[in-house]
Structures are given as C-alpha cells and as structure tokens.
Design an enzyme around this catalytic site. Structure first.
Site, PDB file in Angstrom:
ATOM      1  N   SER A  57       0.824  -1.215   0.000  1.00 12.77           N
ATOM      2  CA  SER A  57       0.000   0.000   0.000  1.00 12.77           C
ATOM      3  C   SER A  57       0.857   1.263   0.000  1.00 12.77           C
ATOM      4  O   SER A  57       0.329   2.375   0.012  1.00 12.77           O
ATOM      5  CB  SER A  57      -0.935   0.003   1.216  1.00 12.77           C
TER       6      SER A  57
ATOM      7  N   ASN B 218      -2.374  -2.782  13.199  1.00  9.07           N
ATOM      8  CA  ASN B 218      -3.824  -2.584  13.142  1.00  9.07           C
ATOM      9  C   ASN B 218      -4.274  -1.328  13.885  1.00  9.07           C
ATOM     10  O   ASN B 218      -5.067  -0.542  13.368  1.00  9.07           O
ATOM     11  CB  ASN B 218      -4.553  -3.817  13.695  1.00  9.07           C
TER      12      ASN B 218
ATOM     13  N   THR C 276     -39.594  27.421 -10.429  1.00  5.27           N
ATOM     14  CA  THR C 276     -39.896  26.067  -9.967  1.00  5.27           C
ATOM     15  C   THR C 276     -40.141  25.275 -11.252  1.00  5.27           C
ATOM     16  O   THR C 276     -40.644  25.841 -12.230  1.00  5.27           O
ATOM     17  CB  THR C 276     -41.152  26.006  -9.062  1.00  5.27           C
ATOM     18  N   HIS C 277     -39.753  24.026 -11.270  1.00 10.06           N
ATOM     19  CA  HIS C 277     -39.821  23.210 -12.501  1.00 10.06           C
ATOM     20  C   HIS C 277     -39.039  23.872 -13.642  1.00 10.06           C
ATOM     21  O   HIS C 277     -39.333  23.643 -14.804  1.00 10.06           O
ATOM     22  CB  HIS C 277     -41.258  22.978 -12.962  1.00 10.06           C
TER      23      HIS C 277
ATOM     24  N   SER D 252     -13.494  27.680 -27.960  1.00  9.88           N
ATOM     25  CA  SER D 252     -13.631  26.470 -28.766  1.00  9.88           C
ATOM     26  C   SER D 252     -12.560  26.502 -29.846  1.00  9.88           C
ATOM     27  O   SER D 252     -12.176  27.572 -30.306  1.00  9.88           O
ATOM     28  CB  SER D 252     -15.021  26.444 -29.392  1.00  9.88           C
TER      29      SER D 252
ATOM     30  N   LYS E 193     -17.157  31.197 -28.676  1.00 10.93           N
ATOM     31  CA  LYS E 193     -17.546  30.413 -27.502  1.00 10.93           C
ATOM     32  C   LYS E 193     -16.820  30.819 -26.225  1.00 10.93           C
ATOM     33  O   LYS E 193     -15.650  31.152 -26.231  1.00 10.93           O
ATOM     34  CB  LYS E 193     -17.276  28.916 -27.763  1.00 10.93           C
TER      35      LYS E 193
ATOM     36  N   ASN F 236     -16.962  28.676 -22.973  1.00 10.10           N
ATOM     37  CA  ASN F 236     -17.545  27.484 -22.341  1.00 10.10           C
ATOM     38  C   ASN F 236     -17.260  27.473 -20.836  1.00 10.10           C
ATOM     39  O   ASN F 236     -16.137  27.740 -20.422  1.00 10.10           O
ATOM     40  CB  ASN F 236     -16.976  26.225 -22.988  1.00 10.10           C
TER      41      ASN F 236
ATOM     42  N   GLU G  13     -18.740  22.893 -15.359  1.00 13.72           N
ATOM     43  CA  GLU G  13     -19.143  21.571 -15.856  1.00 13.72           C
ATOM     44  C   GLU G  13     -18.337  20.468 -15.172  1.00 13.72           C
ATOM     45  O   GLU G  13     -18.866  19.402 -14.843  1.00 13.72           O
ATOM     46  CB  GLU G  13     -18.947  21.500 -17.374  1.00 13.72           C
TER      47      GLU G  13
ATOM     48  N   GLN H 116      -7.369  -2.123   3.914  1.00 17.88           N
ATOM     49  CA  GLN H 116      -6.313  -1.323   3.296  1.00 17.88           C
ATOM     50  C   GLN H 116      -6.864  -0.513   2.120  1.00 17.88           C
ATOM     51  O   GLN H 116      -6.297   0.510   1.734  1.00 17.88           O
ATOM     52  CB  GLN H 116      -5.190  -2.263   2.831  1.00 17.88           C
TER      53      GLN H 116
ATOM     54  N   LYS I 109      -8.182   3.758   1.935  1.00 20.00           N
ATOM     55  CA  LYS I 109      -7.502   5.057   1.838  1.00 20.00           C
ATOM     56  C   LYS I 109      -7.682   5.768   0.511  1.00 20.00           C
ATOM     57  O   LYS I 109      -7.940   6.982   0.477  1.00 20.00           O
ATOM     58  CB  LYS I 109      -6.010   4.867   2.127  1.00 20.00           C
TER      59      LYS I 109
HETATM   60  N1  ARG Z   1      -1.115  -1.479   5.214  1.00 15.15           N
HETATM   61  C1  ARG Z   1      -2.102  -1.955   6.138  1.00 15.15           C
HETATM   62  C2  ARG Z   1      -3.398  -1.153   5.954  1.00 15.15           C
HETATM   63  O1  ARG Z   1      -3.346  -0.116   5.375  1.00 15.15           O
HETATM   64  C3  ARG Z   1      -1.632  -1.783   7.546  1.00 15.15           C
HETATM   65  C4  ARG Z   1      -2.241  -2.730   8.508  1.00 15.15           C
HETATM   66  C5  ARG Z   1      -1.732  -4.106   8.251  1.00 15.15           C
HETATM   67  N2  ARG Z   1      -2.164  -5.009   9.260  1.00 15.15           N
HETATM   68  C6  ARG Z   1      -2.103  -6.317   9.100  1.00 15.15           C
HETATM   69  N3  ARG Z   1      -2.531  -7.062  10.042  1.00 15.15           N
HETATM   70  N4  ARG Z   1      -1.640  -6.855   7.996  1.00 15.15           N
HETATM   71  O2  ARG Z   1      -4.455  -1.573   6.363  1.00 15.15           O
END
Ligand code: ARG
Length: 442
Positions: free
Chosen positions: A7, A94, A139-140, A261, A267, A269, A274, A306, A309
């Site tokens: 990760s 963890n 409205t509408h 454009s 134009k 835009n 958007e 994981q 994120k």
């Molecule tokens: N890279 C892991 C995550 O983002 C960290 C936690 C990993 N824990 C484990 N028991 N493998 O969740």
C-alpha cells in the site's frame, strides 16, 4: 504478491501522522517504564530525522516494505540500530493504521471546513452586493415568482452551512483514539492510553479494542459528508452553466474560468463549472467504494480495510479543487442585472401577487382569486402584453370590484419588496440575512 499486497504507493500520504503517532507511543512507553528513556530519546531523534528526509524528498520508499509503517520502522533501524525494534512494543499495525488514518481524516475535515467557509464568504459578498437585484425565481425551471439574486445565493450559503455542521459532527464522532488496541485484544503491557490519546489531540481512548481496529466510520463520515456537499456543488455548478448561457445571460464567468472552442471563435464554455458538476460522480463513487469494501467484513481487521484510503484521498483532492474553483468563480463572476430584470418581464411572475391582492383587498377566498388572476393572465397572454399593461376596464371585465390600486402590486419591484416574511426575498430581509449569516458562518 508484493504488487497486490503493498500500500506504500498511496499510504505514504500518511507519513506525518505515522511519525506523530510513533513519537507519542514511544514517549508513553518511556513514561510507563516499558522502554528506557535512552531508547525513547534515540527513537524520537531517528523519527525526526526521517521526518526531515521525507519532507525534503530524500526518503526512499520501498515497495518490498509494503506500507508506510514498515518503511518508517525499517529506516529507523538503519538510523538508530536495535532500539528501533522497541518502538513496536504494545502496538500492532492494526491500531497504528487506524490511528494514522483517523488523524489524517480529522485534519482533512478541518481543511474542508475552511474551504467551505471561503466559499460561503464569496457567496455572502455577492449576496450583499445583489440584495436588491431582481431575477426570476423558478420552480420546474419555469418562471415562478420574482426573487432577489442575493436571496438565491443565500440558499447555497445555508446548504454549505449544513455541510459544515456535518463536518463538525464528523469531527466530534472521531474523537476516540484507537492506539493501544494493539492487534485487536488490547495489550498486556501497562500502557497509558489516555496519555497517547491526549498527545495526539483526541478526547479519549476508544472504549473497545475490537471496534478500534475494525472501525472506519470516520472515513465513511468524511465521504458521506463529501458526497452530500458534492451534490450541492453540482446543483450550483449547473445553475452557473445555465446562467452563463446566451439564453439566460444572467452572469458572465471570468475568462479564467471559461475556455474557447477550437472551431467556434465566439464560444465561452463554462468548463470549470461543468467539471465540478461531473466530479460529483467520482465522490459518490468514492463513498460507494468504501461502503462496499466494508460491507460484510467480520471483526476485527481484514486486509480489505487497506482499500479504505484511496477513495478518501481521491475525494479530498477532488473536493479541495472543486471548492477552490467554485470560490474563485463566484468571486469573479459579473452579474448582468439588466438581463435578470428583463427575464422577469416574461411569464407573468406577479400573477400570485395579483391573487394575493384580491384576497387582501376584496376579501376573496384564495381559490377564487387564483381563478380570477388566471383569467387575467390568459387575457394578457392573448394580447401579448404584461399584466400591468391591461387597462382598468379589462381588469373590471373579469371582476367588477377591482380598482386602480391593483397596479401597485403588479411590478416585480413591488412583489419582492412585499415578501417580508422571515426568510423571505425582500431586499430588507436579504440584507438582514446576509448580516445574520456573516455572524453565524464567518
Ligand atoms: N497497510 C495496512 C493497511 O493499510 C496496515 C495494517 C496491516 N495489518 C495487518 N494485520 N496486515 O491496512
């Protein structure tokens, strides 16, 4: 395995929080005599050196070290030797990752609140300037009743105010520190979780160690808040697209926020608006991604988590950009007050005012007044004129008791000025509302 497992490609973004968490943890371990003061000092020095390396772009992130936690720890061992191995006492990745990520999301919420406030500020400026600028209300998407442009903008100030209250709620709910939950069961060491919670700016340690490492509600709160906010931005972006079109011509967006454009030289835009409108899909997608990743996960930690994120990082970057673009567009836009006013000369936008006059002056029941006003609108339509262009005789032909006082309520100026109920569109109320919103929000 390395490619699917690692990760570090994205969680390197957590480096500041990871180092902050480790510093607090090491200091607590020393205060509790779980590690020596010398080791804690060495760990702190090493972490500070790593902080500088990462900040200067000198740090080498390694995929084989999987994530930010192991990258930092491995470098710490290179820098300070065996003492580095004591940092992970009474901790697991963890609780470490839950703490890092929560810290990051809390900071992101604070930034989001600032960005929302800036957009409210830009809207309030324009609302004040245009407290008595008359435009048709819809409205509408049909012409309904005249309103002031300032009043319309204040509607968005309120929406953003609710977004900010969701941000504040999310911050309040994310005040429990996961650190010290360890892998899931807690720790056999005499750790002081109140110490680390306070050092990291949390109100308290989380109450349940299993929940602490399983919980990603703080990330869902961020994304849900972001998704609702993005829907607000897209409604506003859509109005900017409509208003800046030649058909409406209510506003002119600055050159900086429009593009030409490659083929049609005339134009302008509204690309930025958007794109804000479209990016909403991404943010709703980010929320769905995390909801679906978490759905059905047994307690406690699973590696699925994981995947929490990237959607949050994506939403954060997207929201920051969208809010910045909207704030600048609002600050820079030129309001075409003449064409807004002219647009109210279509569609009989004071037909309700006429009905209300019949109720108040002649004591007519509203349903009957609605009918009489409707007949007069039809008559004006047939002749291709406005209500105030009809003669008194024509009014009387529809209802004999109508007198010349009726003309006073048929202009759009009289209509908006009459809407003095709390939260209404009269210029006086709008000026009051701008002042009140400035106190509430800025
Ligand atoms: N890279 C892991 C995550 O983002 C960290 C936690 C990993 N824990 C484990 N028991 N493998 O969740």
């Amino acid at each position: 395995m390395q490619r699917i497992n690692a990760s570090i490609g994205f969680d390197r973004k957590l480096w500041r929080e990871d180092i902050e968490g480790s510093k607090a943890h090491a200091a607590m371990l020393a205060a509790q005599d779980i590690i020596s003061a010398d080791d804690a000092a060495a760990i702190r020095g090493g972490l500070e050196a790593i902080e500088a390396e990462i900040a200067d772009g000198r740090f080498v992130f390694k995929t084989e070290l999987e994530d930010i936690h192991m990258n930092v720890e491995a470098r710490l061992a290179e820098l300070i030797g065996p003492a580095a191995g004591r940092l992970h006492t009474a901790r697991s990745r963890n609780d470490q990752v839950a703490t890092d990520f929560k810290l990051w999301v809390r900071n992101a919420l604070v930034r989001l609140d600032n960005d929302l406030k800036a957009l409210q500020g830009a809207l309030l400026n324009q609302a004040e300037r245009h407290a008595s600028t008359i435009m048709p209300g819809f409205t509408h998407l049909q012409l309904a009743q005249p309103v002031t442009f300032g009043h319309h903008l204040l509607a968005y100030v309120e929406m953003l105010g609710r977004d900010r209250s969701r941000v504040a709620d999310a911050l309040k709910r994310s005040d429990d520190c996961p650190l010290g939950a360890a892998a899931l069961a807690g720790s056999p060491y005499p750790i002081d979780r109140r110490n680390t919670a306070a050092a990291l700016g949390f109100a308290r340690p989380s109450a349940n160690s299993i929940d602490a490492v399983s919980d990603r509600d703080f990330a869902l709160d961020y994304l849900a808040t972001g998704a609702i906010l993005a829907v607000h931005l897209s409604r506003f972006a859509e109005e900017l697209v409509l208003w800046s079109s030649d058909q409406f011509a209510f506003v002119r967006l600055s050159d900086g926020f429009t593009t030409g454009s490659s083929i049609m030289p005339q134009k302008r835009n509204p690309d930025a608006a958007e794109l804000v409108r479209a990016k909403t899909g991404r943010i709703i997608g980010d929320l769905n991604t995390l909801l679906i990743a978490l759905k059905g996960l047994p307690l406690a930690y699973s590696k699925d988590m994981q995947e929490d994120k990237e959607p949050v990082f994506d939403a954060e970057e997207t929201l920051a950009l969208a809010l910045a673009a909207m704030t600048c567009m609002v600050a820079d836009m030129k309001v075409n007050t003449d064409s807004m006013r002219r647009a109210t000369d279509r569609g009989y936008v004071t037909a309700t005012d006429l009905a209300d006059w019949l109720v108040r002056t002649l004591g007519m029941p509203f349903r009957e007044a609605h009918h009489v006003s409707g007949s007069l609108v039809k008559q004006a339509e047939t002749r291709g004129v406005q209500l105030y262009d009809l003669s008194l005789d024509e009014f009387r032909a529809v209802h004999a008791a109508i007198d010349e006082r009726v003309f006073a309520v048929l202009t759009v100026e009289a209509s908006v000025a009459s809407r003095t109920s709390e939260g209404g569109t009269s210029p006086a109320r709008v000026r009051e509302a701008v002042a009140a919103a400035t106190t509430r929000f800025l």
